[in-house]
Design a protein around this motif. Structure first.
Motif, short mmCIF file in Angstrom:
data_model
loop_
_atom_site.label_atom_id
_atom_site.label_comp_id
_atom_site.label_asym_id
_atom_site.label_seq_id
_atom_site.Cartn_x
_atom_site.Cartn_y
_atom_site.Cartn_z
N ARG A 343 0.82 -1.22 0.00
CA ARG A 343 0.00 0.00 0.00
C ARG A 343 0.86 1.27 0.00
O ARG A 343 0.33 2.37 -0.10
N LEU A 344 2.18 1.10 0.12
CA LEU A 344 3.06 2.28 0.29
C LEU A 344 3.34 3.01 -1.02
O LEU A 344 3.63 2.38 -2.04
N ILE A 345 3.30 4.32 -0.94
CA ILE A 345 3.75 5.15 -2.07
C ILE A 345 4.34 6.44 -1.49
O ILE A 345 3.69 7.13 -0.71
N SER A 346 5.58 6.72 -1.85
CA SER A 346 6.22 7.96 -1.39
C SER A 346 5.96 9.04 -2.43
O SER A 346 6.34 8.89 -3.60
N LEU A 347 5.34 10.12 -1.98
CA LEU A 347 5.05 11.25 -2.89
C LEU A 347 6.22 12.24 -2.84
O LEU A 347 6.95 12.29 -1.85
N PRO A 348 6.40 13.05 -3.89
CA PRO A 348 7.51 14.01 -3.89
C PRO A 348 7.51 14.88 -2.64
O PRO A 348 6.46 15.38 -2.23
N CYS A 349 8.68 15.02 -2.05
CA CYS A 349 8.82 15.88 -0.86
C CYS A 349 10.27 16.30 -0.74
O CYS A 349 11.12 15.49 -0.36
N HIS A 350 10.55 17.55 -1.10
CA HIS A 350 11.94 18.05 -0.99
C HIS A 350 11.94 19.57 -1.11
O HIS A 350 10.94 20.17 -1.53
N SER A 351 13.10 20.16 -0.78
CA SER A 351 13.11 21.62 -0.69
C SER A 351 13.19 22.31 -2.05
O SER A 351 13.08 23.53 -2.11
N ALA A 352 13.36 21.55 -3.13
CA ALA A 352 13.34 22.20 -4.46
C ALA A 352 11.90 22.34 -4.97
O ALA A 352 11.67 22.89 -6.05
N MET A 353 10.90 21.85 -4.21
CA MET A 353 9.50 21.94 -4.67
C MET A 353 8.90 23.30 -4.35
O MET A 353 9.16 23.87 -3.30
N SER A 354 8.03 23.77 -5.25
CA SER A 354 7.32 25.04 -5.03
C SER A 354 5.89 24.75 -4.55
O SER A 354 5.44 23.59 -4.60
N GLU A 355 5.16 25.78 -4.13
CA GLU A 355 3.73 25.62 -3.77
C GLU A 355 2.97 25.02 -4.95
O GLU A 355 2.10 24.17 -4.78
N GLU A 356 3.32 25.49 -6.16
CA GLU A 356 2.63 24.99 -7.36
C GLU A 356 2.89 23.49 -7.55
O GLU A 356 2.00 22.74 -7.95
N ASP A 357 4.13 23.08 -7.26
CA ASP A 357 4.45 21.65 -7.38
C ASP A 357 3.59 20.83 -6.41
O ASP A 357 3.10 19.75 -6.75
N ILE A 358 3.44 21.33 -5.17
CA ILE A 358 2.64 20.60 -4.18
C ILE A 358 1.18 20.52 -4.69
O ILE A 358 0.56 19.45 -4.65
N SER A 359 0.67 21.67 -5.18
CA SER A 359 -0.72 21.69 -5.68
C SER A 359 -0.87 20.72 -6.85
O SER A 359 -1.92 20.06 -6.99
N TYR A 360 0.16 20.64 -7.69
CA TYR A 360 0.13 19.76 -8.86
C TYR A 360 0.00 18.29 -8.41
O TYR A 360 -0.81 17.54 -8.95
N VAL A 361 0.80 17.91 -7.40
CA VAL A 361 0.73 16.53 -6.91
C VAL A 361 -0.65 16.26 -6.32
O VAL A 361 -1.30 15.25 -6.63
N VAL A 362 -1.12 17.18 -5.46
CA VAL A 362 -2.42 17.00 -4.81
C VAL A 362 -3.51 16.86 -5.89
O VAL A 362 -4.36 15.95 -5.82
N TYR A 363 -3.46 17.72 -6.89
CA TYR A 363 -4.49 17.70 -7.93
C TYR A 363 -4.55 16.32 -8.62
O TYR A 363 -5.62 15.73 -8.74
N TRP A 364 -3.39 15.81 -9.02
CA TRP A 364 -3.41 14.56 -9.81
C TRP A 364 -3.67 13.33 -8.95
O TRP A 364 -4.32 12.39 -9.41
N VAL A 365 -3.22 13.34 -7.69
CA VAL A 365 -3.55 12.21 -6.81
C VAL A 365 -5.08 12.21 -6.62
O VAL A 365 -5.73 11.16 -6.75
N ASN A 366 -5.64 13.37 -6.33
CA ASN A 366 -7.09 13.43 -6.08
C ASN A 366 -7.88 13.09 -7.34
O ASN A 366 -8.93 12.43 -7.28
#
Ligand SMILES: Cc1ncc(COP(=O)(O)O)c(C=O)c1O
Length: 374
Positions: A343-366
């Motif tokens: 069931r494990l999946i590691s999502l992108p998480c690092h200091s080179a990510m922007s707010e837009e990158d986080i929103s992008y991941v959330v959008y496509w996972v959802n």
């Protein structure tokens, strides 16, 4: 949402002109090997984690190996968790020990103390406790029934308050995607003077620092003669695992960035926690967020990985349990890890990510769950 043009990596180091300048200064100094930068890095790192001693090495794996060698651990039974990187199972094997791999807690995925207790043998002398994804392992509970050596694997917990303080020694990783990356590198910390004094000479074939031997000018040096003190005597079988100043300079610079880096990782964690679809099980809270290890229904996990890859979002799995690798297969059962790792999946998480990158991941996972549930 429009598909991005560049891959969003699951992990990525971050640097700026400060690392470039730090390395340039070492290059210009004429001393690239183990010298004053390593000494400074060891001092500052020990102070940060509250340890008496710190020894900088080429990797956490090399650090674990040196702890085994300094302790003379051979032909013993070493207990470690199945959710981990291969280091914790391979280092015992390198040293002629048995790798006795045990199951994990279903929430934190850290080593399960009850399973440690059940797995003890008369030859169990060392437990490796991994602070998985930065969540502190239950070392106190293990201590309540185990009086052998506990090696705390802090590869994911740099720096979580309290990390490194419960084990008899701790090993840290500065590998390229860790929270304080130097490309590759590691640190051993301990409060044990005898252990420190045993490990130190093992980092370079039992030879004392060349840097200190170059420091003599006109006066008589260690060998009683003026000039470079070239002579040394070796009385232990040592290895080659010390860090060099070029690496330490990056480490010192990354250490200054660490608080802001971790704050950003925790921000990503809190946005994922707040915004991801309810079908995504949130991981246990971590201060370092080395991995945002979400859990999703097993039958959808690989489909989600492929769906996100098509949107140029890279994900990973931390970890395929060690008992499933042919080299470290075990004869016993692992009910928790066997069920949870699928069931494990590691999502992108690092200091080179922007707010837009986080929103992008959330959008496509959802979007994946909205589409698959409609
Ligand atoms: C739990 C754990 N221990 C040890 C290591 C080894 O670290 P290094 O690459 O610095 O040898 C890793 C690396 O990913 C790790 O995840």
């Amino acid at each position: 949402m429009e598909i991005r043009k560049q891959v969003l990596p699951v992990s990525q180091p971050f640097s700026d002109h400060e690392e470039v300048e730090a390395v340039r200064q070492v290059l210009d100094s004429g001393w690239w090997g183990k010298g004053p930068k390593v000494e400074q890095f060891e001092k500052e790192f020990a102070a940060m984690v509250g340890a008496k001693y710190a020894i900088a090495v080429t990797s956490a794996s090399a650090g674990q190996d040196l702890v085994f060698k300094a302790l003379g651990m051979k032909d013993i039974d070493v207990i470690s968790p199945t959710i981990s990187f291969m280091t914790t199972a391979a280092v015992p094997l390198w040293n002629g020990c048995t790798s006795n791999i045990v199951d994990v807690d279903p929430v934190s995925l850290n080593i399960d103390p009850q399973d440690v207790k059940k797995s003890l043998t008369p030859k169990s002398k060392l437990v490796i406790a991994v602070n998985n994804a930065g969540v502190l392992a239950p070392i106190e509970e293990i201590r309540s029934f185990f009086d052998g050596f506990i090696l705390e694997d802090c590869a994911h917990s740099c720096y979580t308050p309290g990390a490194g303080s419960k084990g008899d020694a701790a090993v840290w990783s500065f590998q390229a995607v860790k929270t304080m990356p130097t490309g590759d590198g590691g640190m051993i910390t301990t409060n044990d003077t005898e252990l420190y004094e045993k490990i130190l000479p093992l980092t370079w074939f039992g030879i004392s620092s060349t840097y200190s031997r170059t420091k003599s000018s006109g006066e008589a040096n260690l060998s009683g003669r003026p000039g470079y003190s070239w002579d040394y005597e070796i009385d232990v079988l040592g290895y080659k695992a010390y860090m060099i100043d070029l690496t330490a300079a990056i480490g010192l610079s990354q250490m200054k960035k660490l608080p802001a880096n971790l704050k950003w990782r925790r921000h990503i964690q809190s946005r994922y926690n707040a915004e991801l679809h309810p079908s995504v099980q949130r991981p246990a809270h971590t201060e370092t967020v080395q991995y945002y290890g979400a859990r999703v229904p097993a039958k959808k996990r690989d489909m989600l990985i492929s769906f996100l890859a098509e949107k140029l979002i890279h994900t990973s799995v931390h970890y395929k349990p060690l008992h499933l690798h042919p080299i470290t297969r075990q004869s016993r059962k692992f009910p928790v890890a066997d069920a949870e790792w699928l069931r494990l999946i590691s999502l992108p998480c690092h200091s080179a990510m922007s707010e837009e990158d986080i929103s992008y991941v959330v959008y496509w996972v959802n979007e994946f769950f909205n589409q698959s549930e409609s």
